[in-house]
Motif scaffolding. Structure first.
Motif, PDB file in Angstrom:
ATOM      1  N   UNK A 140       0.795  -1.245   0.000  1.00 57.30           N
ATOM      2  CA  UNK A 140       0.000   0.000   0.000  1.00 57.30           C
ATOM      3  C   UNK A 140       0.826   1.293   0.000  1.00 57.30           C
ATOM      4  N   UNK A 141       1.948   1.292   0.709  1.00 59.00           N
ATOM      5  CA  UNK A 141       2.722   2.545   0.764  1.00 59.00           C
ATOM      6  C   UNK A 141       3.514   2.790  -0.522  1.00 59.00           C
ATOM      7  N   UNK A 142       3.649   1.745  -1.332  1.00 62.58           N
ATOM      8  CA  UNK A 142       4.481   1.861  -2.543  1.00 62.58           C
ATOM      9  C   UNK A 142       3.671   2.015  -3.827  1.00 62.58           C
ATOM     10  N   UNK A 143       2.356   2.037  -3.698  1.00 64.17           N
ATOM     11  CA  UNK A 143       1.503   2.023  -4.905  1.00 64.17           C
ATOM     12  C   UNK A 143       1.705   3.236  -5.800  1.00 64.17           C
ATOM     13  N   UNK A 195      -1.233  15.974   7.114  1.00 72.22           N
ATOM     14  CA  UNK A 195      -1.182  14.759   7.945  1.00 72.22           C
ATOM     15  C   UNK A 195      -0.209  13.715   7.392  1.00 72.22           C
ATOM     16  N   UNK A 196       0.117  12.755   8.279  1.00 70.77           N
ATOM     17  CA  UNK A 196       0.933  11.605   7.870  1.00 70.77           C
ATOM     18  C   UNK A 196       0.250  10.341   8.401  1.00 70.77           C
ATOM     19  N   UNK A 197       0.903   9.207   8.182  1.00 68.00           N
ATOM     20  CA  UNK A 197       0.398   7.918   8.677  1.00 68.00           C
ATOM     21  C   UNK A 197       0.162   7.947  10.178  1.00 68.00           C
ATOM     22  N   UNK A 198       0.947   8.782  10.864  1.00 71.97           N
ATOM     23  CA  UNK A 198       0.793   8.943  12.311  1.00 71.97           C
ATOM     24  C   UNK A 198      -0.664   9.322  12.660  1.00 71.97           C
ATOM     25  N   UNK A 211      -7.778   7.241   3.565  1.00 73.81           N
ATOM     26  CA  UNK A 211      -8.063   7.677   2.193  1.00 73.81           C
ATOM     27  C   UNK A 211      -7.102   6.978   1.247  1.00 73.81           C
ATOM     28  N   UNK A 212      -7.378   7.108  -0.031  1.00 79.55           N
ATOM     29  CA  UNK A 212      -6.470   6.620  -1.072  1.00 79.55           C
ATOM     30  C   UNK A 212      -6.040   7.821  -1.906  1.00 79.55           C
ATOM     31  N   UNK A 213      -4.799   8.036  -2.198  1.00 83.20           N
ATOM     32  CA  UNK A 213      -3.683   7.278  -1.646  1.00 83.20           C
ATOM     33  C   UNK A 213      -3.543   7.521  -0.145  1.00 83.20           C
ATOM     34  N   UNK A 214      -3.112   6.484   0.547  1.00 80.51           N
ATOM     35  CA  UNK A 214      -3.007   6.531   2.004  1.00 80.51           C
ATOM     36  C   UNK A 214      -2.000   7.616   2.432  1.00 80.51           C
ATOM     37  N   UNK A 215      -2.212   8.163   3.626  1.00 76.27           N
ATOM     38  CA  UNK A 215      -1.277   9.161   4.162  1.00 76.27           C
ATOM     39  C   UNK A 215       0.096   8.506   4.307  1.00 76.27           C
ATOM     40  N   UNK A 216       1.135   9.297   4.113  1.00 72.88           N
ATOM     41  CA  UNK A 216       2.472   8.709   4.046  1.00 72.88           C
ATOM     42  C   UNK A 216       3.384   9.200   5.179  1.00 72.88           C
TER      43      UNK A 216
END
Ligand code: DOR
Ligand code: ZN
Length: 332
Positions: A140-143, A195-198, A211-216
């Motif tokens: 998911x983080x690399x999409x 925001x981030x993944x945190x 959300x998509x793309x996911x927060x990074x």
């Protein structure tokens, strides 16, 4: 009390859904924006002139002052006469969804090259190619990073095609947009800017930040902030405001999407002010996007006032971004 006058902004990426809720969502965005690029991932998708026209009329009857810029969902079966009729009715862009990558994209494209004939017609006819740039079935983080070569291929193969790399979420995407020709631009959302993944899984699972793309990562957010605050015309605003009712988010298999529409301008002003970049805000929200799409810049204005308010916990059954938080800028 301090006030701030801004050009009435454009939001180049909005989801309005269908049925009864559409009118509420259209009115929420119309409080702050003059023009919006309407995403076509309804069920069924907006891929026919009739469906696009009906959808546009539903938006206009709910929010007559809003100018909806319509899109169609790209699939390999579109013909030149389909595209000509879209053009005749003022549709501005086609949206590419890889199959299965996000909400309502099961009918998306599974064979990248199969759409090249459609892309070639879009290039000749002057449609913007808007793309959800994520490779499904990758971690998911690399999409998003995995999809970049496809955008490079499109930019090379179709040199006149205007391509929008939607909702950039990684430093790699920002770098790619910067390196590609001026035909390639990127949109930036409020949630990826702040925001981030945190904020999604750091202390607790917060489904309303999914959300998509996911927060990074923090480094990705930094690259996005730099792009937004630098005043580079390749980056402009597209909220990806994507409402899902509370029960669709607070469950075992939650939907992706953040309802940011009710708080967009107050948060944008706060962030640009924090970075001493308020002078860059008008172009980001009402300049570069219009220029890229070949539309006239707006002559309308909107005013904000420094007066705090608390974001409601629920709006039309949806938990909005920053629910329960206090924001210091309000709409006048
Ligand atoms: O988080 C998202 N929600 N990303 C998308 O690409 C689609 C959107 C939606 O329609 O809910
Ligand atoms: Zn979207």
């Amino acid at each position: 009390m301090s006030t701030l006058k801004l050009p009435l902004p454009d939001d180049f990426h909005v989801h309005l859904r269908q049925g009864d809720a559409l009118a509420d969502y259209a009115r929420d965005i119309a409080c702050q924006f003059g023009r919006i690029l309407v995403m076509p991932n309804t069920v069924p998708a907006l891929s026919t002139t009739e469906s696009i026209l009906n959808y546009k009329n539903a938006i206009l009857s709910a929010a007559p002052n809003l100018e909806p810029l319509m899109t169609f969902k790209i699939h390999s079966g579109l013909t030149s006469s389909d595209l000509e009729s879209f053009k005749a009715m003022g549709v501005v862009a086609g949206k590419y969804y890889p199959a299965g990558v996000t909400t309502n994209s099961e009918d998306g494209v599974s064979d990248f090259e199969s759409i090249f004939p459609v892309v070639s017609m879009m290039e000749k006819m002057g449609f913007v190619f808007s793309v959800h740039a994520e490779e499904p079935n990758v971690f998911c983080l690399d999409r998003e990073t995995a999809f970049i070569p496809k955008i490079k291929t499109l930019a090379q193969k179709f040199p006149k095609l205007r391509i929008v790399f939607e909702h950039v979420s990684t430093a790699a995407a920002v770098k790619a947009v910067l390196e590609m020709p001026s035909t390639v631009a990127g949109t930036i959302t409020v949630h990826h800017l702040t925001m981030t993944l945190e904020d999604l899984i750091g202390d607790a699972l917060r489904p309303h930040h999914f959300c998509k793309p996911i927060l990074k990562l923090p480094s990705d957010r930094e690259a996005i902030r730099k792009a937004a605050f630098s005043g580079n015309p390749k980056f402009f605003f597209g909220s990806d405001s994507a409402p899902h009712k509370q029960e669709k988010k607070e469950c075992a298999y939650g939907a992706a999407g953040i309802y940011s529409a009710p708080v967009l301008l107050p948060i944008l002003v706060r962030e640009f002010e924090k970075e001493n970049a308020l002078d860059k805000l008008p172009n980001f929200i009402a300049g570069y996007g219009a220029d890229f799409y070949g539309l006239p810049r707006t002559t309308r204005e909107i005013q904000l006032v420094k007066k705090s308010w608390t974001v409601p916990n629920l709006i039309h059954g949806v938990v909005p971004l920053a629910a329960g938080k206090t924001l210091e800028w309000s709409l006048l």
